[in-house]
Design a protein around this motif. Structure first.
Motif, short mmCIF file in Angstrom:
data_model
loop_
_atom_site.label_atom_id
_atom_site.label_comp_id
_atom_site.label_asym_id
_atom_site.label_seq_id
_atom_site.Cartn_x
_atom_site.Cartn_y
_atom_site.Cartn_z
N VAL A 531 1.02 -1.27 -0.46
CA VAL A 531 -0.05 -0.13 0.22
C VAL A 531 1.18 1.44 0.46
CG1 VAL A 531 -2.17 1.16 1.32
CG2 VAL A 531 -1.39 -1.21 1.24
N LYS A 534 -1.12 5.86 0.81
CA LYS A 534 -1.22 5.14 2.27
C LYS A 534 -2.78 6.52 2.13
CE LYS A 534 2.28 5.44 4.69
NZ LYS A 534 2.68 5.55 4.14
N GLU A 536 -4.55 7.88 0.28
CA GLU A 536 -5.23 7.30 -0.79
C GLU A 536 -6.34 5.92 -0.70
OE1 GLU A 536 -2.31 8.44 -0.97
OE2 GLU A 536 -2.65 9.86 -3.09
N ALA A 537 -5.58 5.18 0.52
CA ALA A 537 -6.36 3.41 0.42
C ALA A 537 -7.18 4.15 2.09
CB ALA A 537 -5.45 2.51 1.23
N SER A 560 -10.32 -0.13 5.31
CA SER A 560 -10.70 0.24 4.55
C SER A 560 -9.84 0.16 3.48
CB SER A 560 -10.55 2.10 4.64
OG SER A 560 -10.43 3.02 3.51
N VAL A 561 -8.40 0.23 3.92
CA VAL A 561 -7.61 -0.90 3.44
C VAL A 561 -8.01 -2.09 2.68
CG1 VAL A 561 -5.39 -1.68 3.09
CG2 VAL A 561 -5.65 0.77 4.42
N HIS A 564 -9.29 -1.58 -0.61
CA HIS A 564 -8.82 0.30 -1.05
C HIS A 564 -7.90 -1.54 -1.84
CE1 HIS A 564 -10.29 3.30 -0.71
NE2 HIS A 564 -10.53 3.52 -0.94
N ALA A 565 -7.41 -2.63 -0.94
CA ALA A 565 -6.31 -3.50 -1.30
C ALA A 565 -6.77 -4.82 -0.85
CB ALA A 565 -5.28 -2.71 -0.91
#
Lengths: 702, 702
Positions: A531, A534, A536-537, A560-561, A564-565
């Protein structure tokens, strides 16, 4: 001492293959020029169609040529080039110029032709210039191997040439030559490099650095193919005290696009070119006329000069305009010391000015004794380094003898400016006083020239010597890539960049414990090599004031992470003490495709991007250079006690930047980009802290 | 229609008082010029020492002159000037030029002499130019009343002059004239204003705006004495479609100092000059050569043109350089539509470029049919407004007929650039194609000229008409000055600038109650007309999170202000709801000594000062202009959704700025400075809020 490029640039005999007796054709024009201007070496036209060309016996083939010819000029089509080079090489011809287009600049087929040519040149060791080039001229030998009509239309030169012209565009070469010849600049070499299949810009520059006929070099660059070799060659020019005056195209995205479409070279970053030029004391130009005028001014480089300028004018208005322009271009116009002002006041009417700019008024030319006294005072005071004298037409003529006498008695550079038609121009120039004829061009030329003088004293290019073999050498273990933020910061810390108090937590409660131990408020940040962005994620939360806030943020970050990823490997969540107060910097490095590792420093935050307020340098960067970089920032006052704020710990910031530079050298070849964002600069004596860092691997190391 | 300045600028008869037969003296040079170039009016030398001067009968005194003389040129000392003007006036002479120095520029004694001269001119109604001026020339009438050797050394003009030169420095006048004459610019009037005791720059400009011999005006300004009259005169030039090309000195502090030391005018703000020039569609210059080239280019102003440029070059390199320069100077180089690219591709080799810049390559000149097709396509496509064609020397000659034909068939401006020695230059110029000879100067000239074209369509000067009599007219009561912050904000709110929720407290407990009612966090600010700089006096506390914090802050504020400003009258402490989120602007107005009320907009915070990222306009400013001002800020993206932030409420900000402009007009004559700092711009549809405001009275109203 013979140089590998001598047969090319200083040939004793020339064969023209594809010779023509039409001076308008590329096979005819060089023969026309060679015969017209009296080249002393042997000229051998080659073409089975003719018995004679320009009155010279024409050979039916390369095989029919006599032995020991230095240079072959190939005025033939692209497809025939490499076979002909092989035949030339077999005949012992040492060098060749390839005019033909249709190589790398013209699609895949041409690129294949060029690869064959490159391979031949490499195998054979033959010196091959071009392809797709306009050729050369050695003006002192009248050795014209270029098809360029400019030699017939520009004013002929009588004196020995000392200025060499080295460009990546034939049209630019011709245009600069034409303008400079109108000014009377005497040339030695005219070099157009073309596609640089086998011989690149830097190799020609190496030649000119050691060439006895070259004192000053004018160049035009679209893209450099070998940045490190260029650094060596430009350093050699600096060491030989030969001003290198370069124009680099591609300032805007549109310009770069246009450049890319006719060069096959890797595109470097224009700002890093600019940084490299400054470190190499290259005089950077933005215009042909400016280049030509700089070549003229560079002839006076042995006079003493610097950035503090005295302006003497017969017009208060023009004095004010010159002061505006000088200051606008980074020169200084210091107020003159009282003693000098007294000397001047003795001969200047009340309505004149004595402080600097000095308005001597038009009347003063009637008092030549005073003019000489005034000039001598300005040529010797420690308060300035350079003197500009504006007096148009007959007013300059009236001061001419005084200027000549002052220049004879004192080493300081005095530049005369004449917007009229003074008859004394040539006389002044012969006696060491350059004469400019345009107010704007005077400053556009003088400002970079005086900056060159200042850098010449400091020799910044010395720091770049041996740069290609530099490595970090302080025993820090290598950093395996890719890596997460903590690994990146630990690596940088090991090189001496200060970090900040922090813990890793792998549960919400561990995060609360860590925050309690570190003291509130804290920041939480996701820790994962996967990541890199960070924020943005959703992986960063700042200013968490109590345990509840930490607990909530921990959960939100992971959620959230995960969104996103989803595939990212999570190493935990960092809990950091929130730093209060101070100024945030960004310190970054990239591995530039042309110049290798280069460092950028700017103020942190969104405005840096909008205002482009950053400073660049090629590595290595030590504390002194780091300090200069910070001072270049328009935002530097924020670090320096702006509006009664406490001054920042600039010495600690410089140490950290120098340590960062070392750490980046240790990542050479593996990291494409390294960044500290932000580096918090606390008030003086309170140090700096790296709050976040990032290492982006090269493709092969991802 | 006779104009008041006709006897001065277009005289039918001239007396030279203090005449000399030495052409090197100021009393001789104008007579030399008048007789040498064949002035058709009567020339009357006056000097008791001579019987004849330059073969003309010389009069012993003014009293001996015939009746009805238009103009007297006074080549006599300062002390004799006003008595002589009185005698001239008594003889019915309508106008006079005073060469003598020694007036306002030369200390108190000179200033007194000038006051007497001004008083005489005012009383008598005589038209008096100067003093301390170099004089005039009406080139079309050969009426030379200047002592300037440049008329003898510059190339003579054959054609009728249409360009007038109006400067506040004789030396600048002569220098620009010399450079422009080398380019062939034909002049009508040469005007040097000198000290402007009675006739100022704006009045000459009024004359030129209505003068049939003047199509284009070149000017040089140090300081304007009457900004409002200048606005009217410049508007008249714009209305008459006469480009006004001005150079304003004093860009740096050093330059302004030098200017001040030889002008007695009030120093205005250089940035406000620049704003006024833009609003009046003045073409602003920074150099003499640029002025001269613009005068040349302005002759082609009836051709259609605009900022979107097509670049056609025989060299990819020069095309890229031109693109870089055009974009760097604010022009656009749009990618050409596919249909145009197809047309071009049909005749351009593979290694050329068709997107823009267009690289037609050197070969294309061998195909004149295609050149004409290509030029016609670029002269008619809607994608661009202007065409630049670079082809040096014989390459341009080969394209000349096609250029002429294209210019005849289409109104679009096509500019040719020749860095060689093309023989077709004059032919092209005669047929509507300007020819430039330097790459840099091409763009330095074309960029402001094309901006002039764009502004000419928008007519921004219209908004300034009647500006001198504008007043706020919405019934808001006058604001008594000095006033405290709250009064200032209430006044601005009454004009429509939104405020913020707040209360006045006069005790700590009242402050706590107010904060509780408004909701935490709050800000506390001292309220006093006597403490304009509240922060410096310790009178501001932000982000107070609870009752205790408010109570403590209240006490600290009063204590600190008592220390800093013991005599200040305290009206209480303001309690404001703390605004969260949004972007802060500064919106300010000053009463400029030259131009009157002018507005400045910038981003709030310390960086605005460091980056000088502000936009200026003369009032009045409506919502459209306010929007343009915001868009000029480099920081505008912060208001426009930069990096995924929510876009700000720009429409509300523009409304507030327009309302502020109206409010400032209502303070005309009483306020020296009005400022909102900050104006908080919330996300779109959430409006703006004035958080703080300040009105600084003029001296007389403090």
């Amino acid at each position: 001492m013979a140089h590998r490029l001598d047969p090319l640039l200083n040939p004793r005999s020339i064969a023209i293959i594809g010779a023509s007796d039409n001076p308008g054709r590329i096979g005819g024009m060089p023969i026309d020029l060679l015969t017209r201007f009296g080249y002393a070496g042997a000229i051998h036209p080659v073409n089975p169609k003719y018995a004679t060309v320009f009155g010279l016996p024409c050979h039916a083939s390369v095989e029919a040529l006599p032995d020991g010819i230095d240079l072959a000029v190939l005025a033939i089509g692209a497809a025939e080039v490499t076979p002909m080079l092989e035949r030339c090489h077999a005949r012992g011809i040492r060098a060749a110029i390839v005019y033909a287009a249709g190589f790398a600049e013209a699609g895949a087929e041409g690129a294949a032709l060029q690869a064959v040519l490159e391979d031949f040149a490499q195998r054979s060791g033959m010196v091959v210039a071009g392809p797709n080039c306009m050729g050369f001229a050695n003006l002192n030998q009248n050795a014209y191997t270029a098809f360029a009509s400019v030699f017939k239309t520009a004013p002929q030169q009588q004196e020995r040439g000392t200025v060499s012209l080295l460009t990546q565009s034939g049209n630019v070469c011709a245009a600069v030559f034409a303008i400079a010849r109108e000014l009377g600049v005497p040339f030695s070499h005219f070099i157009n490099t073309g596609n640089e299949a086998s011989l690149d810009f830097a190799e020609y520059l190496e030649y000119l650095a050691q060439d006895a006929d070259t004192d000053v070099i004018l160049g035009y660059i679209e893209e450099l193919r070998d940045g490190q070799r260029f650094i060596q060659a430009a350093s050699a020019c600096a060491a030989a005290d030969k001003p290198l005056i370069l124009f680099k195209a591609g300032e805007t995205e549109k310009g770069r696009e246009a450049v890319r479409s006719h060069t096959s070279a890797l595109a470097g970053n224009q700002q890093i070119y600019r940084a490299a030029f400054a470190q190499l004391n290259v005089i950077e130009c933005q215009d042909f006329a400016q280049m030509a005028h700089l070549a003229e001014l560079a002839r006076y480089r042995q006079r003493s000069a610097g950035k503090r300028v005295a302006i003497v004018s017969i017009s208060g208005a023009v004095g004010a305009i010159l002061a505006d322009k000088c200051i606008g271009r980074g020169l200084e116009v210091p107020t003159l010391p009282a003693a000098i002002q007294d000397t001047l006041r003795a001969g200047i009417p009340d309505y004149g000015m004595v402080s600097n700019p000095v308005d001597v008024t038009g009347n003063v030319v009637n008092d030549p004794g005073f003019v000489r006294t005034a000039l001598a005072a300005l040529a010797t005071t420690d308060a300035v380094d350079t003197v500009i004298v504006y007096a148009p037409g007959y007013l300059l003529d009236r001061m001419a003898d005084d200027l000549v006498a002052t220049a004879a008695a004192h080493a300081r550079l005095i530049v005369a400016v004449d917007t009229g038609r003074a008859t004394c121009r040539d006389k002044l120039r012969r006696h060491g006083v350059p004469v400019m004829t345009d107010i704007g061009m005077t400053v556009e030329t003088l400002a970079p020239f005086l900056q060159w003088h200042d850098r010449r004293r400091r020799q910044p290019w010395q720091a770049l010597q041996g740069r290609d073999t530099l490595r970090a050498s302080n025993g820090v273990p290598a950093l395996p890539l890719p890596c997460n933020e903590l690994d990146a910061r630990n690596y940088l810390s090991a090189h001496g960049v200060p970090g900040i108090a922090e813990r890793i937590a792998t549960s919400a409660e561990a995060a609360v414990d860590a925050a309690t131990a570190l003291g509130f408020p804290v920041a939480l940040k996701i820790l994962s090599a996967d990541v890199p962005h960070k924020t943005e994620a959703g992986g960063v939360r700042l200013r968490l004031a109590d345990a509840d806030a930490v607990r909530t943020a921990y959960g939100e970050i992971l959620a959230s992470v995960a969104r996103h990823a989803p595939d990212a490997r999570i190493d935990g969540v960092l809990v950091q003490a929130m730093a209060a107060g101070g100024v945030e910097l960004i310190v970054g490095a990239v591995d530039d495709p042309v110049f290798g590792p280069a460092l950028t420093v700017g103020l942190g935050g969104v405005l840096t991007e909008l205002y482009r307020d950053v400073s660049h340098r090629l590595l290595p960067v030590d504390e002194t250079v780091a300090h200069a970089m910070l001072r270049e920032l328009k935002a530097f006052p924020l670090l320096d006690g702006f509006r009664n704020a406490p001054p920042g710990d600039v010495p600690a910031a410089c140490q950290a930047i120098a340590a960062f530079s070392q750490a980046v050298l240790g990542l050479r070849g593996t990291a494409r980009e390294v960044e500290i964002n932000p580096l918090l600069v606390r008030p003086l004596d309170h140090g700096v802290a790296m709050l976040d860092a990032l290492v982006v691997p090269h493709e092969g190391h991802a």
